[in-house]
Design a protein around this motif. Structure first.
Motif, PDB file in Angstrom:
ATOM      1  N   THR A   1      -9.214 -18.766 -15.021  1.00 34.40           N
ATOM      2  CA  THR A   1      -9.240 -20.049 -15.719  1.00 34.40           C
ATOM      3  C   THR A   1      -8.052 -20.113 -16.679  1.00 34.40           C
ATOM      4  O   THR A   1      -7.463 -19.074 -17.032  1.00 34.40           O
ATOM      5  CB  THR A   1     -10.537 -20.212 -16.526  1.00 34.40           C
ATOM      6  OG1 THR A   1     -10.537 -19.225 -17.581  1.00 34.40           O
ATOM      7  CG2 THR A   1     -11.768 -20.010 -15.642  1.00 34.40           C
TER       8      THR A   1
ATOM      9  N   GLU B   1      -3.692 -18.611  -9.731  1.00 29.73           N
ATOM     10  CA  GLU B   1      -3.853 -18.750  -8.289  1.00 29.73           C
ATOM     11  C   GLU B   1      -4.755 -17.638  -7.755  1.00 29.73           C
ATOM     12  O   GLU B   1      -4.705 -16.512  -8.251  1.00 29.73           O
ATOM     13  CB  GLU B   1      -2.489 -18.662  -7.593  1.00 29.73           C
ATOM     14  CG  GLU B   1      -1.524 -19.762  -7.976  1.00 29.73           C
ATOM     15  CD  GLU B   1      -0.120 -19.511  -7.477  1.00 29.73           C
ATOM     16  OE1 GLU B   1       0.680 -20.470  -7.462  1.00 29.73           O
ATOM     17  OE2 GLU B   1       0.204 -18.354  -7.120  1.00 29.73           O
ATOM     18  N   PRO B   2      -5.564 -17.918  -6.743  1.00 28.10           N
ATOM     19  CA  PRO B   2      -6.395 -16.849  -6.174  1.00 28.10           C
ATOM     20  C   PRO B   2      -5.544 -15.873  -5.380  1.00 28.10           C
ATOM     21  O   PRO B   2      -4.481 -16.235  -4.865  1.00 28.10           O
ATOM     22  CB  PRO B   2      -7.363 -17.606  -5.262  1.00 28.10           C
ATOM     23  CG  PRO B   2      -6.598 -18.827  -4.854  1.00 28.10           C
ATOM     24  CD  PRO B   2      -5.769 -19.208  -6.051  1.00 28.10           C
ATOM     25  N   ARG B   3      -5.983 -14.657  -5.297  1.00 23.50           N
ATOM     26  CA  ARG B   3      -5.351 -13.626  -4.481  1.00 23.50           C
ATOM     27  C   ARG B   3      -6.443 -12.932  -3.672  1.00 23.50           C
ATOM     28  O   ARG B   3      -7.625 -13.006  -4.027  1.00 23.50           O
ATOM     29  CB  ARG B   3      -4.602 -12.621  -5.364  1.00 23.50           C
ATOM     30  CG  ARG B   3      -3.384 -13.220  -6.102  1.00 23.50           C
ATOM     31  CD  ARG B   3      -2.274 -13.569  -5.136  1.00 23.50           C
ATOM     32  NE  ARG B   3      -1.081 -14.064  -5.813  1.00 23.50           N
ATOM     33  CZ  ARG B   3      -0.773 -15.355  -5.897  1.00 23.50           C
ATOM     34  NH1 ARG B   3      -1.581 -16.273  -5.394  1.00 23.50           N
ATOM     35  NH2 ARG B   3       0.349 -15.736  -6.495  1.00 23.50           N
TER      36      ARG B   3
ATOM     37  N   TYR C   1      -2.068 -17.988   0.503  1.00 26.85           N
ATOM     38  CA  TYR C   1      -2.289 -17.781  -0.925  1.00 26.85           C
ATOM     39  C   TYR C   1      -1.092 -18.214  -1.777  1.00 26.85           C
ATOM     40  O   TYR C   1      -1.222 -18.419  -2.979  1.00 26.85           O
ATOM     41  CB  TYR C   1      -2.595 -16.304  -1.210  1.00 26.85           C
ATOM     42  CG  TYR C   1      -3.958 -15.880  -0.761  1.00 26.85           C
ATOM     43  CD1 TYR C   1      -5.073 -16.091  -1.564  1.00 26.85           C
ATOM     44  CD2 TYR C   1      -4.149 -15.278   0.480  1.00 26.85           C
ATOM     45  CE1 TYR C   1      -6.339 -15.704  -1.151  1.00 26.85           C
ATOM     46  CE2 TYR C   1      -5.411 -14.887   0.902  1.00 26.85           C
ATOM     47  CZ  TYR C   1      -6.502 -15.106   0.083  1.00 26.85           C
ATOM     48  OH  TYR C   1      -7.756 -14.726   0.503  1.00 26.85           O
TER      49      TYR C   1
ATOM     50  N   ARG D   1      -8.615 -10.836  -6.005  1.00 27.04           N
ATOM     51  CA  ARG D   1      -9.236 -11.390  -7.215  1.00 27.04           C
ATOM     52  C   ARG D   1      -9.302 -12.905  -7.099  1.00 27.04           C
ATOM     53  O   ARG D   1      -8.567 -13.532  -6.339  1.00 27.04           O
ATOM     54  CB  ARG D   1      -8.443 -11.004  -8.464  1.00 27.04           C
ATOM     55  CG  ARG D   1      -7.011 -11.542  -8.481  1.00 27.04           C
ATOM     56  CD  ARG D   1      -6.441 -11.580  -9.877  1.00 27.04           C
ATOM     57  NE  ARG D   1      -5.041 -11.951  -9.876  1.00 27.04           N
ATOM     58  CZ  ARG D   1      -4.594 -13.197  -9.800  1.00 27.04           C
ATOM     59  NH1 ARG D   1      -5.444 -14.202  -9.680  1.00 27.04           N
ATOM     60  NH2 ARG D   1      -3.286 -13.462  -9.819  1.00 27.04           N
ATOM     61  N   ARG D   2     -10.180 -13.481  -7.913  1.00 25.61           N
ATOM     62  CA  ARG D   2     -10.259 -14.938  -7.986  1.00 25.61           C
ATOM     63  C   ARG D   2      -9.175 -15.466  -8.915  1.00 25.61           C
ATOM     64  O   ARG D   2      -8.546 -14.706  -9.670  1.00 25.61           O
ATOM     65  CB  ARG D   2     -11.628 -15.364  -8.519  1.00 25.61           C
ATOM     66  CG  ARG D   2     -11.922 -14.863  -9.925  1.00 25.61           C
ATOM     67  CD  ARG D   2     -13.196 -15.452 -10.492  1.00 25.61           C
ATOM     68  NE  ARG D   2     -13.503 -14.920 -11.819  1.00 25.61           N
ATOM     69  CZ  ARG D   2     -12.925 -15.318 -12.926  1.00 25.61           C
ATOM     70  NH1 ARG D   2     -11.997 -16.274 -12.898  1.00 25.61           N
ATOM     71  NH2 ARG D   2     -13.250 -14.787 -14.094  1.00 25.61           N
ATOM     72  N   ALA D   3      -8.957 -16.774  -8.873  1.00 29.63           N
ATOM     73  CA  ALA D   3      -8.024 -17.397  -9.808  1.00 29.63           C
ATOM     74  C   ALA D   3      -8.615 -17.363 -11.212  1.00 29.63           C
ATOM     75  O   ALA D   3      -9.817 -17.559 -11.404  1.00 29.63           O
ATOM     76  CB  ALA D   3      -7.753 -18.839  -9.392  1.00 29.63           C
TER      77      ALA D   3
END
Length: 445
Positions: free
Chosen positions: A343, A334-336, A211, A339-341
Motif C-alpha cells: 500500500t 507493484e506486485p511481484r 508483472y 510478494r503482494r503490492a
C-alpha cells in the motif's frame, strides 16, 4: 529490426519451455523446426527432470505455441518499426520474419515470392550470422537452401561466402552497421518524437513479464514530476532515463524474474547485471549516452550496498539518486511473484528506511501524493467491462482465470476478447499489452 519484438512472448516461452526464454530462443534459432528430428532434439534439450518430461509431453502443442509466438513477436516488432517512422515495406517484412521460403514457417505459412524480398534477404543474413558464431554457416545455408531460405539469395552468399562473412565479422559491428546505412539517412527529432521512441522500447522491455507492464512509463512520469521539485535535476532527462532504465531486463531469463521464491547466487548475479546492460545499450549513441550513466546506476545505494558496482554516495549525482528513489517507490507498489503490492503507506515507510537520498525520497513522496489526473478518454470504443478484460488479458491471465476473477462465464470472456482484439486492431496478447501500455491502460496481475 527483425528481432525488435523478441521480448513479446518471453513470459509464454518461460512458462512452457522450462523458465529460460533466452535459452529457448538461442536453441530455437539454430533449429530447423520443420524437421521433426531437429524439433524433438530441441525440445529434449530444454528443462531438466520432471520439467523436461512436462515439455516433451506437451510436444503436440508446440506448433501452435510457435505460431502464436511468431505472430506476437512480429506484431510487436512491426509496431516498433512504425514508431520509428520507417517505410511500410520494413514493417511488412518484419511481420514475415519467421516465414520460410518453403511455406513451413509462421505465423501465416507464406512461401516463395509471397514472402517480402527484404524478409528473405534478412533470413539469409540471420542464418549466416547465427551459424558463423557457432561454426558451420556455409553448411547450414547449403542445407537450408530452398527450404527455410530463398535459393537464389542463399546462392549469392554461397558464391562468395568468405567475402560476406568478413562483413559480419567486423571488429566493431555497431560502427559497421551505421556505416552501411544507405542515404538519405534517417534521424529522430530530439523532442517528442524521441520521447515516443524511448517509450516504445521501454514498453517492449516491460513485456518481459506481465508483472512489469507499465513500469517504465510509471517510473518516467513520476521521475519528471519529482524532478521539478529538485534544483539541479533536468525533468526531461529524468523522464527519458525512467523510460529506458530497465532495457537490460531482457538479458535476464523470465523464469528468474517470475520465480516465486528466493534467487540462488547465479540467478541473483544475473539480476545484478541488468542495470549495466541498460547502460551499455544506450552508451553507443551520442544522443542517448547522457542517459547511460544514470540508468546503469539506478540500483546503487548511498552506502555502497547497491548494484552492479556497489558505488557510494560520492559517485551518485542527484538525477541518479532521484531515479533510484522513483524506481524503488514504483516497484514497491507493484506486485511481484514473491510478494503482494505494498500500500502507499507501507511503501512510504519502506522507502524511508532504505539508504536512498532523503531529498529525492521527499520529492518522490510529494509527487506521488499530488493531484491525480482524471482518467483519460479511452483510445477506442471500449465498454467498462471490455476494459476490465483487456487489462487482464494484457497481464497474461487465461480466459478461464479472467472469468473467475470477474465472475462471468468463459464464453462471455471469449466474446469480449474477440471484440477487444478487433477494436484495438491486434491479434496477440503481446501486441494488446503494448497497446495498453501506450495508452496508460496497463495493469499488473
Amino acid at each position: 529490426m527483425r528481432f525488435a519484438g523478441c521480448a513479446a512472448t518471453s513470459h509464454e516461452a518461460a512458462a512452457n519451455f522450462g523458465g529460460d526464454d533466452i535459452a529457448v530462443r538461442a536453441r530455437g534459432d539454430l533449429t530447423d523446426t520443420a524437421n521433426p528430428v531437429e524439433a524433438m532434439r530441441f525440445l529434449a534439450g530444454l528443462g531438466s527432470g520432471t520439467e523436461k518430461l512436462r515439455i516433451l509431453a506437451g510436444a503436440p502443442r508446440v506448433p501452435g505455441l510457435v505460431a502464436e509466438a511468431a505472430r506476437a513477436d512480429c506484431e510487436v516488432g512491426a509496431g516498433l518499426v512504425a514508431l520509428l517512422g520507417l517505410p511500410s515495406a520494413v514493417s511488412d517484412s518484419v511481420l514475415c520474419a519467421f516465414e520460410r521460403y518453403d511455406g513451413k514457417g509462421a505465423p501465416a505459412g507464406r512461401s516463395g515470392a509471397d514472402v517480402p524480398e527484404p524478409a528473405r534477404f534478412a533470413a539469409v543474413g540471420y542464418a549466416v550470422a547465427m551459424f558463423d558464431a557457432v561454426g558451420g554457416s556455409v553448411q547450414t545455408v547449403t542445407r537450408w537452401c530452398g527450404r527455410a531460405l530463398d535459393p537464389e539469395i542463399a546462392g549469392l552468399f554461397l558464391s562468395d561466402a568468405e567475402g560476406v562473412l568478413r562483413l559480419s565479422r567486423a571488429e566493431d559491428p555497431w560502427a559497421a552497421v551505421v556505416a552501411a546505412e544507405a542515404a538519405p539517412y534517417r534521424y529522430i527529432d530530439d523532442g517528442d518524437q524521441l520521447d515516443d521512441v524511448l517509450a516504445g522500447f521501454g514498453d517492449a522491455a516491460d513485456l518481459k513479464s506481465p508483472y512489469f507492464q507499465g513500469h517504465a512509463r510509471g517510473v518516467a512520469t513520476l521521475a519528471r514530476c519529482a524532478a521539478a521539485q529538485l534544483e539541479g535535476v533536468d525533468p526531461g532527462l529524468a523522464y527519458r532515463a525512467g523510460l529506458v532504465h530497465d532495457l537490460g531486463r531482457v538479458a535476464v531469463p523470465t523464469g528468474v524474474w517470475e520465480k516465486p521464491g528466493p534467487l540462488n547466487p547465479d540467478e541473483w548475479e544475473l539480476v545484478r547485471l541488468h542495470p549495466y546492460h541498460s547502460g551499455r545499450i544506450l552508451a553507443r549513441s551520442p544522443v542517448l549516452e547522457p542517459l547511460s550513466a544514470v540508468v546503469s546506476r539506478h540500483h546503487e545505494r548511498l552506502d555502497g550496498s547497491g548494484y552492479p558496482m556497489g558505488v557510494r554516495a560520492g559517485e551518485l549525482d542527484l538525477t541518479t539518486r532521484l531515479l533510484a528513489a522513483v524506481e524503488t517507490w514504483r516497484s514497491l507498489g507493484e506486485p511481484r511473484p514473491y510478494r503482494r503490492a505494498m500500500t502507499p503507506g507501507e511503501a512510504a515507510r519502506r522507502i524511508s528506511e532504505l539508504p536512498l537520498d532523503r531529498a529525492a525520497v521527499r520529492a518522490v513522496l510529494s509527487a506521488a501524493e499530488g493531484p491525480k489526473p482524471s482518467f483519460p478518454a479511452l483510445p477506442v470504443d471500449l465498454t467498462e467491462r471490455e476494459l476490465d478484460v483487456l487489462q487482464l488479458l494484457a497481464a497474461g491471465l487465461t480466459k478461464k482465470q479472467i472469468a473467475e476473477r470477474l465472475f462471468i462465464s468463459a464464453s462471455t470472456v471469449h466474446t469480449h476478447t474477440v471484440h477487444i482484439y478487433g477494436k484495438c486492431q491486434v491479434s496477440t496478447r503481446a501486441a494488446l499489452a503494448m497497446f495498453a501500455m501506450r495508452h496508460g491502460l496497463a495493469a499488473t496481475p
